[in-house]
Design a protein around this motif. Structure first.
Motif, PDB file in Angstrom:
ATOM      1  N   MET A   1     147.210 -11.334  41.375  1.00 44.86           N
ATOM      2  CA  MET A   1     147.820  -9.869  41.099  1.00 44.86           C
ATOM      3  C   MET A   1     147.822  -9.420  42.218  1.00 44.86           C
ATOM      4  O   MET A   1     149.361  -8.801  42.242  1.00 44.86           O
ATOM      5  CB  MET A   1     147.260  -8.580  40.334  1.00 44.86           C
ATOM      6  CG  MET A   1     146.872  -9.003  38.711  1.00 44.86           C
ATOM      7  SD  MET A   1     148.196 -10.136  37.919  1.00 44.86           S
ATOM      8  CE  MET A   1     149.024  -8.253  37.161  1.00 44.86           C
ATOM      9  N   ASP A   2     146.770  -9.190  43.387  1.00 41.06           N
ATOM     10  CA  ASP A   2     147.259  -8.465  44.897  1.00 41.06           C
ATOM     11  C   ASP A   2     148.300  -9.167  45.325  1.00 41.06           C
ATOM     12  O   ASP A   2     149.592  -9.267  45.879  1.00 41.06           O
ATOM     13  CB  ASP A   2     146.451  -8.510  45.289  1.00 41.06           C
ATOM     14  CG  ASP A   2     145.033  -7.264  44.795  1.00 41.06           C
ATOM     15  OD1 ASP A   2     145.870  -6.018  44.338  1.00 41.06           O
ATOM     16  OD2 ASP A   2     144.749  -7.310  45.530  1.00 41.06           O
ATOM     17  N   ILE A  42     154.221  -4.808  57.913  1.00 39.68           N
ATOM     18  CA  ILE A  42     153.847  -4.226  56.318  1.00 39.68           C
ATOM     19  C   ILE A  42     152.147  -4.888  56.181  1.00 39.68           C
ATOM     20  O   ILE A  42     152.350  -6.570  56.352  1.00 39.68           O
ATOM     21  CB  ILE A  42     154.254  -5.283  54.706  1.00 39.68           C
ATOM     22  CG1 ILE A  42     155.908  -5.185  55.050  1.00 39.68           C
ATOM     23  CG2 ILE A  42     153.424  -5.057  54.093  1.00 39.68           C
ATOM     24  CD1 ILE A  42     156.750  -6.013  53.732  1.00 39.68           C
ATOM     25  N   TYR A  43     151.405  -4.078  56.534  1.00 38.81           N
ATOM     26  CA  TYR A  43     149.950  -4.424  56.012  1.00 38.81           C
ATOM     27  C   TYR A  43     149.268  -4.629  55.105  1.00 38.81           C
ATOM     28  O   TYR A  43     150.227  -3.318  54.590  1.00 38.81           O
ATOM     29  CB  TYR A  43     148.831  -3.734  57.242  1.00 38.81           C
ATOM     30  CG  TYR A  43     149.801  -3.669  58.742  1.00 38.81           C
ATOM     31  CD1 TYR A  43     148.674  -4.464  59.531  1.00 38.81           C
ATOM     32  CD2 TYR A  43     150.336  -3.262  59.531  1.00 38.81           C
ATOM     33  CE1 TYR A  43     149.001  -4.445  61.490  1.00 38.81           C
ATOM     34  CE2 TYR A  43     151.123  -3.088  60.799  1.00 38.81           C
ATOM     35  CZ  TYR A  43     149.988  -3.743  61.161  1.00 38.81           C
ATOM     36  OH  TYR A  43     151.033  -4.464  62.722  1.00 38.81           O
ATOM     37  N   TYR A  44     149.021  -5.929  54.919  1.00 34.61           N
ATOM     38  CA  TYR A  44     148.353  -5.491  53.437  1.00 34.61           C
ATOM     39  C   TYR A  44     146.917  -5.666  52.220  1.00 34.61           C
ATOM     40  O   TYR A  44     146.752  -7.228  53.328  1.00 34.61           O
ATOM     41  CB  TYR A  44     149.563  -6.171  53.089  1.00 34.61           C
ATOM     42  CG  TYR A  44     149.283  -6.372  50.698  1.00 34.61           C
ATOM     43  CD1 TYR A  44     149.366  -5.171  50.293  1.00 34.61           C
ATOM     44  CD2 TYR A  44     149.414  -7.734  50.514  1.00 34.61           C
ATOM     45  CE1 TYR A  44     149.325  -5.526  48.760  1.00 34.61           C
ATOM     46  CE2 TYR A  44     148.936  -8.188  48.707  1.00 34.61           C
ATOM     47  CZ  TYR A  44     149.275  -6.689  48.320  1.00 34.61           C
ATOM     48  OH  TYR A  44     148.855  -6.245  47.187  1.00 34.61           O
ATOM     49  N   PRO A  45     146.320  -4.982  52.665  1.00 37.12           N
ATOM     50  CA  PRO A  45     144.359  -5.770  52.489  1.00 37.12           C
ATOM     51  C   PRO A  45     144.355  -6.640  51.163  1.00 37.12           C
ATOM     52  O   PRO A  45     145.109  -5.695  50.167  1.00 37.12           O
ATOM     53  CB  PRO A  45     143.612  -4.222  52.182  1.00 37.12           C
ATOM     54  CG  PRO A  45     145.031  -3.265  52.474  1.00 37.12           C
ATOM     55  CD  PRO A  45     146.117  -4.420  52.158  1.00 37.12           C
ATOM     56  N   MET A  46     143.950  -7.478  51.332  1.00 35.79           N
ATOM     57  CA  MET A  46     143.249  -8.512  49.877  1.00 35.79           C
ATOM     58  C   MET A  46     141.982  -9.080  49.897  1.00 35.79           C
ATOM     59  O   MET A  46     141.275  -8.749  51.391  1.00 35.79           O
ATOM     60  CB  MET A  46     144.160  -9.537  49.999  1.00 35.79           C
ATOM     61  CG  MET A  46     145.716  -9.231  49.567  1.00 35.79           C
ATOM     62  SD  MET A  46     146.418 -11.153  48.824  1.00 35.79           S
ATOM     63  CE  MET A  46     145.441 -11.637  47.892  1.00 35.79           C
ATOM     64  N   TYR A  47     141.296  -9.019  48.398  1.00 37.53           N
ATOM     65  CA  TYR A  47     139.822  -8.862  49.036  1.00 37.53           C
ATOM     66  C   TYR A  47     140.203 -10.921  49.560  1.00 37.53           C
ATOM     67  O   TYR A  47     140.780 -11.597  49.244  1.00 37.53           O
ATOM     68  CB  TYR A  47     139.318  -9.712  47.952  1.00 37.53           C
ATOM     69  CG  TYR A  47     138.964  -8.148  47.167  1.00 37.53           C
ATOM     70  CD1 TYR A  47     137.312  -8.170  47.256  1.00 37.53           C
ATOM     71  CD2 TYR A  47     139.453  -7.538  46.084  1.00 37.53           C
ATOM     72  CE1 TYR A  47     137.585  -6.741  46.633  1.00 37.53           C
ATOM     73  CE2 TYR A  47     139.482  -6.731  45.123  1.00 37.53           C
ATOM     74  CZ  TYR A  47     137.840  -6.001  46.039  1.00 37.53           C
ATOM     75  OH  TYR A  47     137.365  -4.812  45.416  1.00 37.53           O
ATOM     76  N   HIS A  48     138.752 -11.310  50.283  1.00 37.30           N
ATOM     77  CA  HIS A  48     138.426 -12.633  50.855  1.00 37.30           C
ATOM     78  C   HIS A  48     138.784 -13.999  49.522  1.00 37.30           C
ATOM     79  O   HIS A  48     138.207 -13.043  48.573  1.00 37.30           O
ATOM     80  CB  HIS A  48     137.573 -12.950  52.008  1.00 37.30           C
ATOM     81  CG  HIS A  48     137.438 -14.215  52.472  1.00 37.30           C
ATOM     82  ND1 HIS A  48     136.841 -15.246  51.939  1.00 37.30           N
ATOM     83  CD2 HIS A  48     137.757 -14.333  53.612  1.00 37.30           C
ATOM     84  CE1 HIS A  48     137.720 -16.358  52.674  1.00 37.30           C
ATOM     85  NE2 HIS A  48     137.833 -15.644  53.945  1.00 37.30           N
ATOM     86  N   PRO A  49     139.600 -15.175  49.828  1.00 41.01           N
ATOM     87  CA  PRO A  49     139.825 -15.878  48.784  1.00 41.01           C
ATOM     88  C   PRO A  49     138.307 -16.678  47.979  1.00 41.01           C
ATOM     89  O   PRO A  49     137.993 -16.791  47.178  1.00 41.01           O
ATOM     90  CB  PRO A  49     140.651 -16.815  48.812  1.00 41.01           C
ATOM     91  CG  PRO A  49     141.133 -16.564  50.269  1.00 41.01           C
ATOM     92  CD  PRO A  49     140.784 -14.889  50.822  1.00 41.01           C
ATOM     93  N   LYS A  91     146.971  -2.552  48.321  1.00 44.72           N
ATOM     94  CA  LYS A  91     148.055  -1.155  48.631  1.00 44.72           C
ATOM     95  C   LYS A  91     148.501  -1.250  50.212  1.00 44.72           C
ATOM     96  O   LYS A  91     147.876  -1.386  51.175  1.00 44.72           O
ATOM     97  CB  LYS A  91     147.256   0.267  48.479  1.00 44.72           C
ATOM     98  CG  LYS A  91     146.518   0.352  47.652  1.00 44.72           C
ATOM     99  CD  LYS A  91     145.840   1.591  47.594  1.00 44.72           C
ATOM    100  CE  LYS A  91     145.358   1.858  45.841  1.00 44.72           C
ATOM    101  NZ  LYS A  91     144.286   2.211  45.504  1.00 44.72           N
ATOM    102  N   ALA A  92     149.988  -1.767  50.236  1.00 52.64           N
ATOM    103  CA  ALA A  92     150.565  -2.291  51.566  1.00 52.64           C
ATOM    104  C   ALA A  92     150.808  -0.796  52.631  1.00 52.64           C
ATOM    105  O   ALA A  92     151.128   0.632  51.481  1.00 52.64           O
ATOM    106  CB  ALA A  92     152.070  -2.372  50.909  1.00 52.64           C
ATOM    107  N   ARG A  93     151.105  -0.733  53.209  1.00 50.28           N
ATOM    108  CA  ARG A  93     151.065   0.005  54.890  1.00 50.28           C
ATOM    109  C   ARG A  93     152.544  -0.090  55.394  1.00 50.28           C
ATOM    110  O   ARG A  93     152.078  -1.448  55.827  1.00 50.28           O
ATOM    111  CB  ARG A  93     150.123   1.049  55.532  1.00 50.28           C
ATOM    112  CG  ARG A  93     149.483   0.857  54.333  1.00 50.28           C
ATOM    113  CD  ARG A  93     147.601   1.449  55.128  1.00 50.28           C
ATOM    114  NE  ARG A  93     147.273   2.162  54.403  1.00 50.28           N
ATOM    115  CZ  ARG A  93     146.245   2.549  54.125  1.00 50.28           C
ATOM    116  NH1 ARG A  93     145.667   3.111  55.425  1.00 50.28           N
ATOM    117  NH2 ARG A  93     145.054   2.674  53.330  1.00 50.28           N
ATOM    118  N   VAL A  94     153.425   0.191  55.967  1.00 49.31           N
ATOM    119  CA  VAL A  94     153.920  -0.466  57.080  1.00 49.31           C
ATOM    120  C   VAL A  94     153.861   0.489  58.518  1.00 49.31           C
ATOM    121  O   VAL A  94     154.058   1.685  58.551  1.00 49.31           O
ATOM    122  CB  VAL A  94     155.840   0.214  56.200  1.00 49.31           C
ATOM    123  CG1 VAL A  94     156.494  -0.636  57.133  1.00 49.31           C
ATOM    124  CG2 VAL A  94     155.853  -0.952  55.037  1.00 49.31           C
TER     125      VAL A  94
END
Ligand code: SF4
Length: 198
Positions: free
Chosen positions: A170-171, A148-155, A140-143
């Motif tokens: 998918m993210d 743009i700040y976009y959180p993802m799981y760590h690989p 879920k991105a925020r600006v």
């Protein structure tokens, strides 16, 4: 000397926290000075500490795979960590260490001026989305201020929990659309701009 090269020299001399006593090599981060995408992981692991480069080893290989899904290679994005030196035995970074190291990440971002900051895992999430859980905020991105700040799981999470692999992929696949949406919105005058990427 480029601004980043000068900064790397300073970071590699850093003694601001106790991790300076146990590290082998400082891992400042790497990538082009004009990168649009800026990935922030957690902390160097054993491989990174040996080579002085971020995201080496299995997690790095998976990050490279993720980048390939959006037709990118790691040399076209900026990759750094919240802290620049390996915690002993790969323990979690401690708050004083994160706070001591914050200045370096801030300076890197100031120089690179990325369009998008992608947090990878809990520790970089906490920096930009304090108190929020990765399970709820990932993808879920925020600006804010045009970034743009976009959180993802760590690989590395996909290496431990195979079911997360698809989620992370998918993210990652959302990133090009978010970037182009923001670029189009930036062409609209501020007074009529309504950007909501939640
Ligand atoms: S972790 Fe950061 S603050 Fe601590 S010694 Fe390394 S570069 Fe300096």
């Amino acid at each position: 000397m480029s601004a980043l090269t000068g900064l790397y020299k300073e970071i590699t001399r850093c003694q601001s926290c106790k991790l300076a006593e146990t590290r082998n090599k400082v891992v400042p981060g790497e990538g082009p000075e004009d990168a649009s995408l800026f990935f922030i992981g957690e902390a160097p692991g054993w491989n990174e500490d040996q080579q002085g480069r971020p995201f080496i080893g299995q997690a790095g290989a998976f990050l490279e795979h993720l980048l390939s899904l959006i037709n990118l290679t790691r040399d076209r994005v900026y990759i750094a960590n919240v802290i620049k030196c390996r915690p002993p035995e790969n323990r979690d970074p401690m708050l004083p260490e994160i706070q001591s190291c914050q200045k370096w990440l801030d300076l890197q971002i100031e120089i690179v001026k990325p369009k998008m900051i992608i947090t990878l895992g809990r520790y970089s999430l906490a920096r930009y989305f304090p108190g929020e859980s990765i399970g709820k905020t990932h993808g879920k991105a925020r600006v804010q201020d045009g970034v743009i700040y976009y959180p993802m799981y760590h690989p590395a999470a996909a290496l431990h929990q195979n079911k997360l692999r698809k989620t992370i992929e998918m993210d990652m696949l959302e990133i090009p659309g978010l970037l182009s949406q923001t670029e189009k919105t930036a062409e609209v005058p501020a007074e009529v701009r309504q950007l909501n990427l939640f």
